[in-house]
Design a protein around this motif. Structure first.
Motif, PDB file in Angstrom:
ATOM      1  N   GLY A  73       0.739  -0.990   0.275  1.00 19.51           N
ATOM      2  CA  GLY A  73       0.024  -0.331  -0.143  1.00 19.51           C
ATOM      3  C   GLY A  73       0.743   1.196  -0.287  1.00 19.51           C
ATOM      4  O   GLY A  73       0.086   2.981  -0.759  1.00 19.51           O
ATOM      5  N   LYS A  74       1.933   1.218   0.044  1.00 18.91           N
ATOM      6  CA  LYS A  74       3.065   2.538   0.821  1.00 18.91           C
ATOM      7  C   LYS A  74       3.883   2.737  -0.892  1.00 18.91           C
ATOM      8  O   LYS A  74       3.973   3.399  -1.189  1.00 18.91           O
ATOM      9  N   ARG A  75       3.605   1.409  -1.682  1.00 18.32           N
ATOM     10  CA  ARG A  75       4.092   2.058  -3.347  1.00 18.32           C
ATOM     11  C   ARG A  75       4.077   3.360  -4.174  1.00 18.32           C
ATOM     12  O   ARG A  75       4.985   3.153  -4.041  1.00 18.32           O
ATOM     13  N   LYS A  76       2.752   2.709  -4.097  1.00 21.56           N
ATOM     14  CA  LYS A  76       2.196   4.673  -5.015  1.00 21.56           C
ATOM     15  C   LYS A  76       2.753   5.855  -4.211  1.00 21.56           C
ATOM     16  O   LYS A  76       3.058   6.410  -4.808  1.00 21.56           O
ATOM     17  N   SER A  77       2.003   6.047  -2.911  1.00 19.06           N
ATOM     18  CA  SER A  77       2.927   6.919  -2.333  1.00 19.06           C
ATOM     19  C   SER A  77       4.369   7.344  -2.246  1.00 19.06           C
ATOM     20  O   SER A  77       4.383   8.932  -2.229  1.00 19.06           O
ATOM     21  N   PHE A  78       4.756   6.345  -2.152  1.00 27.16           N
ATOM     22  CA  PHE A  78       6.157   6.569  -2.358  1.00 27.16           C
ATOM     23  C   PHE A  78       7.203   7.217  -4.237  1.00 27.16           C
ATOM     24  O   PHE A  78       7.792   8.279  -4.044  1.00 27.16           O
ATOM     25  N   VAL A  79       6.504   6.684  -4.712  1.00 30.14           N
ATOM     26  CA  VAL A  79       6.569   7.248  -6.271  1.00 30.14           C
ATOM     27  C   VAL A  79       6.096   8.824  -6.206  1.00 30.14           C
ATOM     28  O   VAL A  79       6.501   9.322  -7.097  1.00 30.14           O
ATOM     29  N   LYS A  80       5.066   9.029  -5.978  1.00 30.79           N
ATOM     30  CA  LYS A  80       3.888   9.939  -6.440  1.00 30.79           C
ATOM     31  C   LYS A  80       4.947  10.559  -5.609  1.00 30.79           C
ATOM     32  O   LYS A  80       4.893  12.467  -5.904  1.00 30.79           O
ATOM     33  N   SER A  81       5.381  10.928  -3.729  1.00 31.32           N
ATOM     34  CA  SER A  81       6.315  11.474  -3.248  1.00 31.32           C
ATOM     35  C   SER A  81       7.782  11.562  -3.918  1.00 31.32           C
ATOM     36  O   SER A  81       7.685  13.103  -4.240  1.00 31.32           O
ATOM     37  N   GLY A  82       7.821  11.016  -4.127  1.00 36.34           N
ATOM     38  CA  GLY A  82       8.885  10.940  -4.745  1.00 36.34           C
ATOM     39  C   GLY A  82       9.246  12.023  -6.455  1.00 36.34           C
ATOM     40  O   GLY A  82      10.116  12.761  -6.524  1.00 36.34           O
ATOM     41  N   ALA A  83       8.157  11.741  -7.122  1.00 35.40           N
ATOM     42  CA  ALA A  83       8.148  12.062  -8.411  1.00 35.40           C
ATOM     43  C   ALA A  83       7.678  13.335  -7.977  1.00 35.40           C
ATOM     44  O   ALA A  83       7.776  14.259  -9.267  1.00 35.40           O
ATOM     45  N   THR A  84       6.588  14.086  -7.160  1.00 29.62           N
ATOM     46  CA  THR A  84       6.280  15.301  -7.006  1.00 29.62           C
ATOM     47  C   THR A  84       7.378  16.249  -6.563  1.00 29.62           C
ATOM     48  O   THR A  84       7.432  16.792  -7.050  1.00 29.62           O
ATOM     49  N   SER A  85       8.621  15.701  -5.911  1.00 30.39           N
ATOM     50  CA  SER A  85       9.737  16.276  -4.855  1.00 30.39           C
ATOM     51  C   SER A  85      10.868  16.861  -6.214  1.00 30.39           C
ATOM     52  O   SER A  85      10.873  17.644  -6.129  1.00 30.39           O
ATOM     53  N   LEU A  86      11.054  15.500  -6.752  1.00 28.16           N
ATOM     54  CA  LEU A  86      11.502  15.654  -8.468  1.00 28.16           C
ATOM     55  C   LEU A  86      11.184  16.748  -9.184  1.00 28.16           C
ATOM     56  O   LEU A  86      11.604  17.593  -9.799  1.00 28.16           O
ATOM     57  N   GLU A  87       9.645  16.985  -9.645  1.00 21.96           N
ATOM     58  CA  GLU A  87       9.750  17.795 -10.823  1.00 21.96           C
ATOM     59  C   GLU A  87       9.980  19.085  -9.864  1.00 21.96           C
ATOM     60  O   GLU A  87       9.623  19.907 -10.650  1.00 21.96           O
ATOM     61  N   ASN A  88       9.661  18.812  -8.138  1.00 22.99           N
ATOM     62  CA  ASN A  88       9.465  20.690  -7.780  1.00 22.99           C
ATOM     63  C   ASN A  88      10.221  21.213  -7.970  1.00 22.99           C
ATOM     64  O   ASN A  88      11.329  21.994  -8.332  1.00 22.99           O
TER      65      ASN A  88
END
Length: 161
Positions: A73-88
């Motif tokens: 259940g955490k996989r999606k949140s890790f990817v989303k969080s990391g991707a959002t940070s990287l994009e910013n």
């Protein structure tokens, strides 16, 4: 006083470049095994610097954490969080080739179903166009990445001299 300030600045830059080299080396090996992935994550957690490149490696580590987590259940949140940070980070520093390389490598290694692949072509073009302006360490890192990348063609690799 100016000499002391210059020495302190030089020492800071030396240690920062050593940290970046350690991050680059660990990141390059991170996909080879779970142990290497965990080592890269641990290394990023120890970094106190908040510069854009270090922050981008931390974001990449967050995305990679999805690969090794036992909690599905955490996989999606890790990817989303990391991707959002990287994009910013990239949005704030759009002309940084290393940031673009990090994003390209992340997007190249994520499964297509994740849907985080929209910048690959732009990042590759940016990296190729700005390659000659980079320092020797980053040029070598780019060449090493391109040599094993699925995104860079033989013609692209030939441009990296």
């Amino acid at each position: 006083m100016k000499l002391l300030l210059s020495l302190l600045t030089g020492l800071c830059l030396f240690f920062q470049s050593a940290d970046i080299e350690a991050l680059r080396n660990s990141y390059a090996k991170a996909n080879q095994s779970v142990t290497n992935t965990q080592s890269f994550i641990d290394l990023t957690e120890k970094q106190s610097s908040s510069d854009a490149v270090t922050s981008a490696y931390k974001a990449a580590a967050k995305i990679m954490e999805a690969r090794i987590t036992k909690e599905k259940g955490k996989r999606k949140s890790f990817v989303k969080s990391g991707a959002t940070s990287l994009e910013n980070i990239i949005k704030s520093n759009p002309n940084n080739a290393e940031l673009r390389l990090i994003r390209l490598s992340v997007q190249e290694n994520l499964p297509k179903i994740v849907g985080y692949h929209s910048s690959m072509k732009d990042d590759k073009t940016f990296i190729l166009n700005s390659y000659s302006k980079q320092n020797t360490g980053l040029k070598n890192y780019i060449k090493k990445f391109a040599s094993q990348s699925k995104t860079f063609t033989a013609a692209d690799r030939a441009l990296l001299k």
